[in-house]
Design a protein around this motif. Structure first.
Motif, PDB file in Angstrom:
ATOM      1  N   PRO A 352       0.839  -1.215   0.000  1.00  0.00           N
ATOM      2  CA  PRO A 352       0.000   0.000   0.000  1.00  0.00           C
ATOM      3  C   PRO A 352       0.864   1.252   0.000  1.00  0.00           C
ATOM      4  O   PRO A 352       1.933   1.289   0.613  1.00  0.00           O
ATOM      5  CB  PRO A 352      -0.794  -0.127   1.304  1.00  0.00           C
ATOM      6  CG  PRO A 352       0.024  -1.014   2.178  1.00  0.00           C
ATOM      7  CD  PRO A 352       0.753  -1.966   1.267  1.00  0.00           C
ATOM      8  N   VAL A 353       0.405   2.272  -0.695  1.00  0.00           N
ATOM      9  CA  VAL A 353       1.130   3.543  -0.775  1.00  0.00           C
ATOM     10  C   VAL A 353       0.594   4.465   0.300  1.00  0.00           C
ATOM     11  O   VAL A 353      -0.601   4.753   0.340  1.00  0.00           O
ATOM     12  CB  VAL A 353       0.968   4.181  -2.167  1.00  0.00           C
ATOM     13  CG1 VAL A 353       1.685   5.523  -2.222  1.00  0.00           C
ATOM     14  CG2 VAL A 353       1.500   3.242  -3.241  1.00  0.00           C
ATOM     15  N   LYS A 354       1.488   4.931   1.168  1.00  0.00           N
ATOM     16  CA  LYS A 354       1.048   5.825   2.247  1.00  0.00           C
ATOM     17  C   LYS A 354       0.792   7.230   1.723  1.00  0.00           C
ATOM     18  O   LYS A 354      -0.210   7.857   2.007  1.00  0.00           O
ATOM     19  CB  LYS A 354       2.106   5.866   3.355  1.00  0.00           C
ATOM     20  CG  LYS A 354       2.137   4.620   4.220  1.00  0.00           C
ATOM     21  CD  LYS A 354       3.102   4.810   5.372  1.00  0.00           C
ATOM     22  CE  LYS A 354       3.070   3.624   6.324  1.00  0.00           C
ATOM     23  NZ  LYS A 354       4.004   3.792   7.448  1.00  0.00           N
ATOM     24  N   LYS A 606      -9.908   6.948  -0.156  1.00  0.00           N
ATOM     25  CA  LYS A 606      -8.551   6.483   0.098  1.00  0.00           C
ATOM     26  C   LYS A 606      -8.564   5.003   0.501  1.00  0.00           C
ATOM     27  O   LYS A 606      -9.303   4.596   1.391  1.00  0.00           O
ATOM     28  CB  LYS A 606      -7.915   7.322   1.215  1.00  0.00           C
ATOM     29  CG  LYS A 606      -6.449   6.980   1.450  1.00  0.00           C
ATOM     30  CD  LYS A 606      -5.849   7.879   2.524  1.00  0.00           C
ATOM     31  CE  LYS A 606      -4.379   7.542   2.750  1.00  0.00           C
ATOM     32  NZ  LYS A 606      -3.782   8.395   3.812  1.00  0.00           N
ATOM     33  N   ASP A 607      -7.777   4.188  -0.159  1.00  0.00           N
ATOM     34  CA  ASP A 607      -7.646   2.750   0.121  1.00  0.00           C
ATOM     35  C   ASP A 607      -8.956   1.989  -0.052  1.00  0.00           C
ATOM     36  O   ASP A 607      -9.119   0.895   0.483  1.00  0.00           O
ATOM     37  CB  ASP A 607      -7.117   2.505   1.550  1.00  0.00           C
ATOM     38  CG  ASP A 607      -5.691   2.976   1.721  1.00  0.00           C
ATOM     39  OD1 ASP A 607      -4.947   2.973   0.730  1.00  0.00           O
ATOM     40  OD2 ASP A 607      -5.326   3.349   2.849  1.00  0.00           O
ATOM     41  N   SER A 612     -12.169  -3.101  -0.515  1.00  0.00           N
ATOM     42  CA  SER A 612     -13.067  -3.937  -1.313  1.00  0.00           C
ATOM     43  C   SER A 612     -12.492  -5.332  -1.496  1.00  0.00           C
ATOM     44  O   SER A 612     -13.201  -6.337  -1.345  1.00  0.00           O
ATOM     45  CB  SER A 612     -13.307  -3.279  -2.683  1.00  0.00           C
ATOM     46  OG  SER A 612     -14.064  -4.124  -3.513  1.00  0.00           O
ATOM     47  N   SER A 613     -11.204  -5.419  -1.800  1.00  0.00           N
ATOM     48  CA  SER A 613     -10.565  -6.729  -1.969  1.00  0.00           C
ATOM     49  C   SER A 613     -10.573  -7.519  -0.664  1.00  0.00           C
ATOM     50  O   SER A 613     -10.800  -8.737  -0.662  1.00  0.00           O
ATOM     51  CB  SER A 613      -9.120  -6.548  -2.453  1.00  0.00           C
ATOM     52  OG  SER A 613      -9.082  -6.008  -3.746  1.00  0.00           O
TER      53      SER A 613
END
Length: 797
Positions: A352-354, A606-607, A612-613
């Motif tokens: 994940p990209v912060k 955001k995220d 969802s996944s």
């Protein structure tokens, strides 16, 4: 003079080549086979020669040392998809003189590979090598693989179950047969991986006090990962239930009693339900534990008087059969051959990209640099008549801007290692938690990587579809390059990867980890399609999104800050279950990306794809045993105890907490009112071409299907409707056929009007008996049709 020098030089070169030719050749030795006659090695595989699937196949290696004391390694080499490359599964062995020992090593043997090499090494020397061909013993995926720990293997009736009748009326899946093997304590001693292929373990007429702590731990891990344990008692209850460790199973044994010529044990099992009883006497208890189940028979499983009775054998057949079929269906959904949900695989692989590095800021910095270094500084130096200073001023400015870029990029920079964790924590009503982890680990540089198994947990490496073994080199004689090395040391293991590419993620499934989390405080009431009440976040971390799931109904309670108590009143989310809800939020994100108003809603989305996944993976795994539960999406960190020495770590956590709750379904008039889809229909009978998709709540095919809905005996019906939940992913809803409900007074089916919300049936108590409502549907179209659902309103008895 020049000719002399040339001739002299040529002579010297010739002499050098001649001397080199006579000198002994020195080369770096690779592993070299030096057969040692003092070492003998016999190899077998599987449990009693049987194995299932391709993961964690136990290879049993008996090594005997007829010479001096020796320290070495037993190594099983399996070909990989890379040319001349093998994976090694290793166990370290110390053998005294005249000592014989058997080591068991679980390996991964892909479907298209039947060759492996087993070697005994000391340092870089191979002292003994056996080439093995796996030619028999594979258990079909549709066979129930059962191991039995008992003093009387042949006396166990449950091993002879015939599932033909179940297959005829249940189209959810099939069981070919039961494959039985004896189980010994050694198999339980050598780690949970060695028994991971088993579907069922039976313990009967065996002194369980023989089990040690590590054997209980391995058995417990196996159950939590989806295994089914059956324990018999009766006249041998003192050997089994009476001797069991209370930490493993909290069961209270109160002696025995005689009933109709057979012996029953008086048992009290915490958090259990009764699967079968005769009169007031419980015969079979059921306890859900993690992903698995524990069945306890109040009788001895070898007792002919009780075990041969039709109702008992039918209960075993239906319970074990349905458990097995459901487990197979869940695994088949994964579609990647490694028993890991596709979504969890994807999440653990994608870091994940912060923070996004803003391109506009970067462009502005370069423009400023160009202006300052190229124009402003030049003009200033020219005015001061100090242009010769530019050779020092311009590099100094460049260094300054580089430092600014370095500091601005700090939020996007990773450390030596990346630890990307997806954590699923399940908390039951008693507050007991179990944790499943899916972890991706990668290096910032091209480097070797060693992953040690944490204390108190078990890890299993798994592969994505991208890592399939297509094109495998099957020639065991051509294996010269090591890929992955898996070392089993005592009851732990570690993985060693050579020359990994930068950020090539290696993925592991973690089980057996204990994580204590507080329970969310929730007091909720369902009334007229709304969920009303209070919820308090007690985690100590913010909840990004809190969902209440009740079968096909999903209520979104939104974000709740740490320590916040929230008053909620929300309508039912328009979905047909958690999977549809996840699809809806993905669609909303796509709509947002295609819109022009991105700044206003940035935090909201955001995220969101990651969430969802995660929700899809939870639904796909069917992790909750209850029809009603909470799902909290958080960033709660979980420390599994990985040890990477001096290396710095960039750690990311995506955590879902699933908590069982009780919702008050009493409306303002004091009636019990359950929403459409609360009671799930179990397939009781179906024609060959009929199939139900419980993930999307649709039915496919042509023919008849009968569904049973267990409402329970605690309610007098005031209203009963049969309808369906609309699914936005389907082109059409509804049934191009006829739906019937069984009238118990008339002993016949009646056709009903099948619409979305259903129509109230007159005299609803005519359609329920022993707490069961039965619905039959006739499909005549191959397209997806709405799966019948019921909604119930009544008074508690």
């Amino acid at each position: 003079m020049e000719k002399f020098n040339n001739a002299k030089l040529l002579s010297i070169l010739v002499m050098i080549f001649i001397l080199v030719g006579f000198m002994p050749t020195i080369c770096k030795a690779e592993e070299k086979a030096e057969e040692n006659n003092s070492i003998t090695m016999n190899v077998s595989y599987g449990i009693d020669g049987k194995f299932k699937g391709s993961m964690a196949i136990p290879v049993n290696v008996e090594v005997e040392n007829k010479g001096e004391d020796i320290e070495g390694q037993v190594e099983v080499r399996v070909p990989t998809n890379s040319y001349n490359t093998y994976d090694a599964f290793v166990s370290e062995v110390k053998l005294a003189s005249k000592e014989k020992r058997t080591v068991t090593i679980p390996i991964n043997l892909p479907e298209d590979c039947s060759k492996m090499s087993v070697v005994f090494t000391k340092g870089k020397n191979i002292l003994k090598e056996n080439k093995i061909t796996v030619s028999s013993g594979r258990v079909n995926e549709n066979d129930l693989f059962m191991a039995i720990l008992t003093d009387d293997f042949n006396g166990i009736n449950i091993k002879d179950l015939n599932f033909a009748d179940l297959n005829n009326k249940n189209r959810k899946g099939e069981i070919n047969k039961t494959v039985n093997v004896p189980l010994n304590l050694d198999s339980l001693s050598k780690g949970s991986k060695n028994i991971s292929q088993l579907d069922v373990i039976v313990i009967n007429n065996y002194n369980i006090s023989n089990l040690q702590k590590e054997q209980y731990e391995n058995l417990s891990t196996w159950i939590n990962n989806g295994g089914t344990l059956i324990i018999g008692s009766g006249e041998n209850a003192s050997k089994t239930i009476g001797s069991i460790d209370k930490e493993f199973l909290d069961v209270n044994y109160k002696g025995t009693k005689d009933v109709n010529g057979y012996t029953l044990a008086n048992l009290s099992l915490k958090d259990s339900s009764i699967k079968l009883q005769q009169g007031e006497n419980p015969l079979i208890y059921l306890l859900n534990k993690g992903k698995g189940k524990v069945y306890i028979g109040a009788f001895d499983l070898g007792n002919k008087n009780i075990a041969s009775k039709d109702n008992v054998m039918n209960t075993w057949k239906e319970s074990l059969g349905n458990d097995f079929i459901n487990k197979n269906n869940i695994r088949n959904r994964y579609g990647n051959g490694n028993n890991v949900p596709h979504q969890m695989d994807q999440l653990s692989n994608d870091v994940p990209v912060k923070e996004d590095f803003k391109m506009g800021v970067l462009i502005s910095i370069f423009i400023c640099y160009a202006l300052i270094a190229g124009i402003i500084v030049y003009l200033i130096m020219k005015k001061l008549n100090k242009r010769e200073w530019l050779w020092g001023v311009v590099p100094a400015i460049a260094i300054g801007f580089s430092l600014v870029l370095y500091l601005l990029g700090g939020s996007t920079r990773i450390q030596d290692l990346v630890l990307n964790q997806v954590n699923i924590i399940i908390t039951d009503e008693s507050g007991t938690s179990t944790t499943s982890g899916y972890v991706g680990i990668g290096s910032k540089y091209k480097d070797d990587l060693i992953v040690k198994e944490p204390n108190g947990a078990s890890i299993q490496a798994y592969y994505s579809n991208n890592d399939n073994y297509n094109g495998r080199n099957k020639d065991a004689n051509a294996l010269t390059k090591l890929g992955t090395k898996t070392v089993y040391r005592e009851n732990n293991s570690y993985y060693e990867f050579k020359g990994l590419s930068a950020l090539q993620m290696k993925k592991f499934e973690i089980s057996g980890h204990k994580e204590i989390v507080p329970k969310i405080e929730a007091n909720l009431n369902y009334n007229s399609q709304k969920l009303v009440g209070k919820v308090k976040n007690t985690f100590g971390y913010d909840i990004k999104n809190l969902l209440v799931v009740s079968s096909n109904s999903v209520w979104d309670l939104g974000e709740i800050k740490s320590g916040e108590e929230k008053q909620t009143e929300v309508d039912t989310c328009a979905s047909s279950g958690l999977n549809q809800y996840a699809s809806n939020i993905s669609k909303n994100y796509r709509d947002y990306k295609n819109s022009n108003d991105k700044k206003q809603n940035k935090e909201e989305f955001k995220d969101v794809l990651r969430m969802s996944s995660l929700l899809r993976g939870i639904e796909q795994s069917q992790l909750s045993k209850k029809s009603t539960y909470l799902v909290a999406i958080t960033n709660i960190p979980v420390d599994y105890g990985f040890d990477f020495g001096e290396k710095s770590i960039s750690k990311y956590d995506t955590t879902a907490i699933i908590q069982e709750i009780n919702i008050d379904f009493t409306d303002t008039e004091g009636n019990l009112s359950y929403p459409l889809g609360y009671f799930k229909g179990e397939v009781a009978q179906a024609d060959q071409n009929m199939d139900i998709d419980t993930q999307n709540n649709v039915v496919h095919g042509s023919g008849d299907m009968v569904l049973d809905y267990l409402v329970g005996n605690e309610i007098n019906l005031l209203d009963l409707k049969v309808g369906y939940t609309e699914n936005q992913n389907q082109k059409k809803s509804g049934l191009k056929g006829t739906v019937y409900i069984f009238n118990y007074e008339k002993n016949d089916y009646e056709a009903i009007n099948y619409i979305v919300n259903g129509e109230s049936l007159k005299n609803p108590n005519q359609y329920i008996k022993d707490g069961k409502v039965t619905v039959k549907l006739q499909g005549n179209d191959e397209e997806g049709i709405g799966s019948p659902q019921i909604t119930v309103k009544g008074r508690a008895k």
